[in-house]
Design a protein around this motif. Structure first.
Motif, short mmCIF file in Angstrom:
data_model
loop_
_atom_site.label_atom_id
_atom_site.label_comp_id
_atom_site.label_asym_id
_atom_site.label_seq_id
_atom_site.Cartn_x
_atom_site.Cartn_y
_atom_site.Cartn_z
N GLY A 119 -25.38 21.79 18.58
CA GLY A 119 -24.60 22.73 19.36
C GLY A 119 -23.13 22.77 19.01
N ALA A 120 -22.75 22.14 17.90
CA ALA A 120 -21.34 22.05 17.52
C ALA A 120 -20.72 23.42 17.24
N TYR A 121 -21.52 24.37 16.76
CA TYR A 121 -20.98 25.69 16.44
C TYR A 121 -20.92 26.64 17.64
N ASP A 122 -21.52 26.26 18.74
CA ASP A 122 -21.54 27.14 19.92
C ASP A 122 -20.12 27.37 20.44
N ASN A 123 -19.77 28.63 20.64
CA ASN A 123 -18.46 29.07 21.14
C ASN A 123 -17.31 28.79 20.17
N VAL A 124 -17.62 28.71 18.88
CA VAL A 124 -16.59 28.57 17.86
C VAL A 124 -16.19 29.97 17.39
N VAL A 125 -14.89 30.19 17.24
CA VAL A 125 -14.36 31.52 16.94
C VAL A 125 -14.35 31.83 15.43
N PHE A 126 -14.30 33.11 15.14
CA PHE A 126 -13.99 33.59 13.80
C PHE A 126 -12.46 33.63 13.73
N HIS A 127 -11.86 32.61 13.13
CA HIS A 127 -10.41 32.44 13.19
C HIS A 127 -9.67 33.15 12.06
N ARG A 128 -10.36 33.45 10.97
CA ARG A 128 -9.73 34.08 9.80
C ARG A 128 -10.66 35.19 9.31
N VAL A 129 -10.21 36.42 9.45
CA VAL A 129 -11.05 37.57 9.11
C VAL A 129 -10.20 38.56 8.33
N THR A 189 -15.38 31.09 9.95
CA THR A 189 -15.63 30.43 11.23
C THR A 189 -16.05 28.98 10.96
N GLY A 190 -16.46 28.29 12.00
CA GLY A 190 -17.05 26.97 11.83
C GLY A 190 -16.13 25.78 12.04
N ASP A 191 -14.90 26.00 12.50
CA ASP A 191 -14.01 24.88 12.78
C ASP A 191 -14.42 24.28 14.13
N VAL A 192 -15.33 23.30 14.08
CA VAL A 192 -15.88 22.73 15.31
C VAL A 192 -14.89 21.79 16.00
N GLU A 193 -13.82 21.42 15.30
CA GLU A 193 -12.81 20.53 15.87
C GLU A 193 -11.76 21.30 16.67
N PHE A 194 -11.20 22.36 16.09
CA PHE A 194 -10.11 23.09 16.73
C PHE A 194 -10.44 24.55 17.08
N GLY A 195 -11.63 25.01 16.74
CA GLY A 195 -11.94 26.43 16.90
C GLY A 195 -12.80 26.81 18.08
N LYS A 196 -12.92 25.95 19.07
CA LYS A 196 -13.74 26.26 20.24
C LYS A 196 -13.01 27.21 21.18
N MET A 197 -13.68 28.25 21.60
CA MET A 197 -13.14 29.21 22.57
C MET A 197 -12.82 28.47 23.86
N GLY A 198 -11.67 28.77 24.43
CA GLY A 198 -11.26 28.17 25.69
C GLY A 198 -10.34 26.97 25.53
N GLY A 199 -10.27 26.43 24.33
CA GLY A 199 -9.37 25.30 24.09
C GLY A 199 -8.09 25.78 23.45
N ASP A 200 -7.25 24.85 23.06
CA ASP A 200 -6.02 25.18 22.33
C ASP A 200 -6.42 25.47 20.89
N MET A 201 -6.41 26.74 20.53
CA MET A 201 -6.87 27.15 19.21
C MET A 201 -5.72 27.33 18.22
N SER A 202 -4.55 26.78 18.52
CA SER A 202 -3.41 26.94 17.63
C SER A 202 -3.65 26.28 16.27
N MET A 203 -4.58 25.35 16.20
CA MET A 203 -4.90 24.65 14.95
C MET A 203 -6.20 25.16 14.33
N ALA A 204 -6.79 26.20 14.91
CA ALA A 204 -8.08 26.71 14.40
C ALA A 204 -7.98 27.00 12.91
N GLY A 205 -8.97 26.50 12.18
CA GLY A 205 -9.00 26.67 10.74
C GLY A 205 -8.55 25.43 9.98
N ARG A 206 -8.04 24.45 10.70
CA ARG A 206 -7.54 23.23 10.04
C ARG A 206 -8.44 22.04 10.25
#
Length: 181
Positions: free
Chosen positions: A55-65, A73-90
């Motif tokens: 379930g790691a990919y559930d609610n993960v955003v498309f951060h770079r399109v 997509t697929g940043d399971v560490e920083f890319g979850k919807m609802g969290g602080d996504m300022s680091m999404a993609g890293r």
């Protein structure tokens, strides 16, 4: 002739998936079905399927399109919807980075590739899906699959307007990622 111990080892090995069903929500709504190429990139396919099963990919955003290129997509560490996504993609996952599994498959529309840093052996959890052919990626990134259904859903994913294709505002997300056998 196969030794008996090798036979039992094969029986005990987990079966690799044949695909993924990605439920997308946001500007795009629907399902993207992916045929995973375990014969081309077995290590990468195993990594993706294990993360999906957990379930790691559930609610993960498309951060770079990037229009005319790809959706990442697929940043399971920083890319979850609802969290602080300022680091999404890293970020990545708690699993180890993977050694490259390059092939001669060309990056055509609908091909799924593994994202990585400058090191060829740094892919972890992030992946991208091609909107259009990108032959300049051939032999530089690992191909893990192909979209078999849902290219219309892919085409509707919200495009990035920020630096390097970063999505501004609320990005589309993978509501759930299911492994199909």
């Amino acid at each position: 002739m196969l030794k008996l111990s090798a036979f039992f080892t094969l029986l005990a090995a987990p079966a690799l998936a044949t695909g993924l069903e990605i439920e997308v929500a946001g500007e795009a709504n629907g399902t993207i079905k992916v045929d995973l190429l375990e014969d081309v990139a077995p290590g990468h396919v195993e990594q993706i399927t294990e993360l999906a099963r957990k379930g790691a990919y559930d609610n993960v955003v498309f951060h770079r399109v990037i229009d005319g290129f790809m959706a990442q997509t697929g940043d399971v560490e920083f890319g979850k919807m609802g969290g602080d996504m300022s680091m999404a993609g890293r970020g990545g996952s708690d699993r180890p980075d993977l050694a490259a599994e390059f092939s001669d498959i060309t990056f055509d529309r609908g091909v799924v590739g593994m994202a990585r840093s400058q090191s060829p052996d740094s892919a972890n959890s992030q992946f991208f899906i091609m909107f259009a052919p990108g032959p300049f990626l051939d032999g530089e990134y690992t191909v893990v699959g192909r979209v078999t259904e849902g290219l219309d859903v892919l085409d509707d994913i919200k495009r990035g307007e920020g630096p390097n294709g970063a999505v501004i505002g609320e990005p589309d997300r993978m509501v759930s990622v299911t492994v199909t056998e």
